[in-house]
Design a protein around this motif. Structure first.
Motif, short mmCIF file in Angstrom:
data_model
loop_
_atom_site.label_atom_id
_atom_site.label_comp_id
_atom_site.label_asym_id
_atom_site.label_seq_id
_atom_site.Cartn_x
_atom_site.Cartn_y
_atom_site.Cartn_z
N PHE A 50 0.83 -1.20 0.00
CA PHE A 50 0.00 0.00 0.00
C PHE A 50 0.87 1.26 0.00
N GLU A 51 1.88 1.26 0.85
CA GLU A 51 2.75 2.44 0.97
C GLU A 51 3.58 2.66 -0.30
N GLN A 52 3.91 1.59 -0.99
CA GLN A 52 4.74 1.71 -2.19
C GLN A 52 3.93 2.04 -3.45
N SER A 53 2.63 1.96 -3.35
CA SER A 53 1.78 2.19 -4.53
C SER A 53 1.64 3.68 -4.83
N SER A 54 1.24 3.98 -6.05
CA SER A 54 0.96 5.36 -6.41
C SER A 54 -0.34 5.80 -5.73
N PRO A 55 -0.56 7.11 -5.57
CA PRO A 55 -1.80 7.57 -4.91
C PRO A 55 -3.04 7.09 -5.67
N MET A 56 -4.11 6.86 -4.94
CA MET A 56 -5.35 6.39 -5.56
C MET A 56 -6.12 7.59 -6.14
N ALA A 57 -5.60 8.08 -7.26
CA ALA A 57 -6.22 9.18 -7.99
C ALA A 57 -5.87 9.00 -9.46
N PHE A 58 -6.81 9.31 -10.32
CA PHE A 58 -6.61 9.05 -11.75
C PHE A 58 -6.91 10.32 -12.55
N PRO A 59 -6.01 11.30 -12.48
CA PRO A 59 -6.27 12.57 -13.18
C PRO A 59 -6.42 12.35 -14.69
N GLY A 60 -7.42 13.01 -15.26
CA GLY A 60 -7.65 12.93 -16.69
C GLY A 60 -8.46 11.74 -17.14
N VAL A 61 -8.82 10.85 -16.21
CA VAL A 61 -9.61 9.66 -16.57
C VAL A 61 -11.09 10.02 -16.59
N GLU A 62 -11.79 9.55 -17.61
CA GLU A 62 -13.23 9.81 -17.71
C GLU A 62 -13.98 9.18 -16.54
N LEU A 63 -15.04 9.86 -16.12
CA LEU A 63 -15.80 9.43 -14.94
C LEU A 63 -16.27 7.99 -15.04
N GLU A 64 -16.71 7.57 -16.24
CA GLU A 64 -17.24 6.21 -16.39
C GLU A 64 -16.14 5.14 -16.33
N GLN A 65 -14.89 5.56 -16.38
CA GLN A 65 -13.77 4.62 -16.30
C GLN A 65 -13.22 4.46 -14.87
N ILE A 66 -13.68 5.31 -13.97
CA ILE A 66 -13.07 5.37 -12.63
C ILE A 66 -13.25 4.07 -11.84
N VAL A 67 -14.46 3.52 -11.86
CA VAL A 67 -14.73 2.29 -11.09
C VAL A 67 -13.80 1.16 -11.52
N ALA A 68 -13.60 1.02 -12.83
CA ALA A 68 -12.70 -0.02 -13.34
C ALA A 68 -11.26 0.25 -12.91
N ARG A 69 -10.86 1.51 -12.90
CA ARG A 69 -9.49 1.86 -12.49
C ARG A 69 -9.28 1.59 -11.00
N GLU A 70 -10.31 1.88 -10.20
CA GLU A 70 -10.24 1.58 -8.76
C GLU A 70 -10.03 0.09 -8.53
N PHE A 71 -10.82 -0.71 -9.25
CA PHE A 71 -10.74 -2.17 -9.12
C PHE A 71 -9.34 -2.65 -9.46
N GLU A 72 -8.77 -2.16 -10.55
CA GLU A 72 -7.43 -2.58 -10.97
C GLU A 72 -6.36 -2.12 -9.99
N VAL A 133 -17.36 14.10 4.19
CA VAL A 133 -16.27 13.13 4.21
C VAL A 133 -15.28 13.54 3.13
N LEU A 134 -14.00 13.54 3.48
CA LEU A 134 -12.96 13.90 2.53
C LEU A 134 -11.87 12.83 2.64
N SER A 135 -11.78 11.96 1.63
CA SER A 135 -11.03 10.73 1.82
C SER A 135 -10.31 10.24 0.56
N ASN A 136 -9.16 9.62 0.77
CA ASN A 136 -8.46 8.91 -0.31
C ASN A 136 -9.04 7.49 -0.40
N PHE A 137 -10.31 7.41 -0.67
CA PHE A 137 -11.01 6.14 -0.76
C PHE A 137 -11.52 6.00 -2.19
N ASP A 138 -12.23 4.94 -2.47
CA ASP A 138 -12.79 4.75 -3.81
C ASP A 138 -14.33 4.79 -3.73
N SER A 139 -14.96 4.50 -4.85
CA SER A 139 -16.42 4.63 -4.95
C SER A 139 -17.21 3.74 -3.99
#
Length: 215
Positions: A50-72, A133-139
């Motif tokens: 978790f600590e070594q991973s990139s931040p859980m944010a996907f700048p420039g990604v279309e809204l409909e693609q976000i759930v799939a990116r979170e999963f991956e 709520v203000l969080s580095n969480f997913d959908s």
């Protein structure tokens, strides 16, 4: 101290936490797939991944693609966790395992609401302070808050994957403020991370409050 117009709260580690630890949950679900690995080993491997991973944010990604990116994003963490624990080769079907794991964390089952949370939320709600709520969480956060009977207290939910920026970046705090049309000096932010919550909130002019939990 003047009452704030809005109080923002972090999610995991502030409002709620994992009941028995991440390693315990990973281990229990893996056991359903015939994979035996100690919870303590998985716990250590998870936090390193978790600590070594990139931040859980996907700048420039279309809204409909976000759930799939979170999963991956989470799939990569889980795969790395079991790989580091020396257990990845025990899986005959990692994909099905991960779907079950990912779905499990969208329910109330793995989570515990800290005992001081509900009384605090009820008090702020009663005196008319808006909460967000203000969080580095997913959908999945929307589902988790509902499942834990916390959603009713919050008039905004701001997550890193939708904003395209993760705490401690200023953009996620600014987005939260915009939702309430609130200047920084009229808001508080409470969270369990000294750097990502307390220091980062102060850096944009919000009053940061560090909640140092023992977990």
């Amino acid at each position: 101290m003047a009452e704030p117009k809005v109080i923002f709260l972090d999610a995991v580690g502030t409002l709620f936490g994992v009941k028995d630890g991440v390693g315990e949950v990973y281990s229990a679900i893996a056991r359903n797939f015939g994979v035996e690995v100690q919870a303590s080993v998985l716990d250590e491997a998870f936090y390193k991944s978790f600590e070594q991973s990139s931040p859980m944010a996907f700048p420039g990604v279309e809204l409909e693609q976000i759930v799939a990116r979170e999963f991956e994003w989470w799939r990569a963490i889980a795969h790395q966790t079991f790989q580091a624990a020396g257990a990845i080769d025990q899986f005959s079907d990692f994909e099905t395992f991960f779907i079950q794991l990912y779905t499990h964390f969208a329910t109330a089952l793995p989570w515990k609401v800290y005992p001081d949370v509900r009384p605090a939320l009820e008090h702020w709600h009663k005196v008319g302070i808006k909460l967000g709520v203000l969080s580095n969480f997913d959908s999945r956060l929307y589902l988790v808050l509902k499942a834990l009977d916390l959603a009713e207290f919050f008039t905004s939910i701001t997550i890193s994957t939708e904003v395209g920026a993760a705490k401690p970046e200023p953009a996620i705090f600014i987005k939260g403020l915009e939702k309430h049309e609130c200047p920084p000096e009229a808001a508080w932010h409470i969270g369990d991370s000294f750097h990502a919550d307390y220091q980062a909130a102060n850096a944009v002019g919000i009053r940061g409050i560090w909640l140092k939990r023992s977990h």
